[in-house]
Write a protein that holds these residues in place. Structure first.
Motif, short mmCIF file in Angstrom:
data_model
loop_
_atom_site.label_atom_id
_atom_site.label_comp_id
_atom_site.label_asym_id
_atom_site.label_seq_id
_atom_site.Cartn_x
_atom_site.Cartn_y
_atom_site.Cartn_z
N UNK A 11 0.84 -1.20 0.00
CA UNK A 11 0.00 0.00 0.00
C UNK A 11 0.87 1.25 0.00
N UNK A 12 1.94 1.25 0.78
CA UNK A 12 2.85 2.40 0.81
C UNK A 12 3.53 2.58 -0.55
N UNK A 17 3.61 5.91 -5.69
CA UNK A 17 3.58 5.98 -7.15
C UNK A 17 2.63 7.07 -7.66
N UNK A 18 1.81 7.63 -6.78
CA UNK A 18 0.84 8.66 -7.18
C UNK A 18 1.50 10.03 -7.31
N UNK A 49 6.16 11.87 2.80
CA UNK A 49 6.07 11.97 1.35
C UNK A 49 7.16 11.17 0.66
N UNK A 50 8.16 10.72 1.41
CA UNK A 50 9.28 9.97 0.83
C UNK A 50 9.15 8.45 1.04
N UNK A 51 8.53 8.04 2.16
CA UNK A 51 8.47 6.61 2.48
C UNK A 51 7.05 6.06 2.60
N UNK A 52 6.07 6.93 2.82
CA UNK A 52 4.70 6.47 3.07
C UNK A 52 4.46 6.08 4.51
N UNK A 53 5.49 6.16 5.37
CA UNK A 53 5.33 5.84 6.78
C UNK A 53 4.36 6.82 7.43
N UNK A 74 -6.45 4.81 5.42
CA UNK A 74 -6.02 6.16 5.04
C UNK A 74 -5.47 6.20 3.62
N UNK A 75 -4.60 5.27 3.28
CA UNK A 75 -4.02 5.30 1.94
C UNK A 75 -5.05 4.94 0.87
N UNK A 76 -5.99 4.07 1.19
CA UNK A 76 -7.07 3.78 0.24
C UNK A 76 -7.88 5.04 -0.03
N UNK A 77 -8.19 5.78 1.02
CA UNK A 77 -8.93 7.04 0.83
C UNK A 77 -8.13 8.03 -0.01
N UNK A 78 -6.84 8.20 0.30
CA UNK A 78 -6.04 9.15 -0.45
C UNK A 78 -5.88 8.76 -1.90
N UNK A 79 -5.58 7.51 -2.16
CA UNK A 79 -5.24 7.07 -3.53
C UNK A 79 -6.47 6.78 -4.38
N UNK A 80 -7.52 6.30 -3.79
CA UNK A 80 -8.64 5.80 -4.59
C UNK A 80 -9.96 6.48 -4.32
#
Length: 81
Positions: A11-12, A17-18, A49-53, A74-80
């Protein structure tokens, strides 16, 4: 490494990649050179912004916020979104 850790790492990688400028505009993110800042379930988070941590703010200090549930939601919301 268990399956949950593998999914978090993927996921990170997907998040990184976005196009970050596109994410900033689409999600109205607060940001600086190093982090995106969001609020999730009433708690402040920052995402590297560099690692996704991810880190969550507790009692005025940043603590690890990289649980499977936190990252995937959180990353699903941000990316998709």
């Amino acid at each position: 490494m268990n399956n949950y850790d593998i999914q978090v790492a993927q996921a990170k990688k997907h998040f990184l990649s976005y196009d970050q400028q596109e994410l900033i505009g689409r999600c109205c993110l607060r940001y600086d050179e190093d982090y995106f800042y969001i609020t999730f379930l009433g708690s402040p988070y920052r995402i590297s912004r560099k690692t996704g941590d991810m880190q969550r703010q507790e009692d005025g200090r940043w603590v690890k916020g990289d649980s499977f549930g936190e990252v995937m939601t959180i990353l699903d919301w941000l990316c998709d979104s």
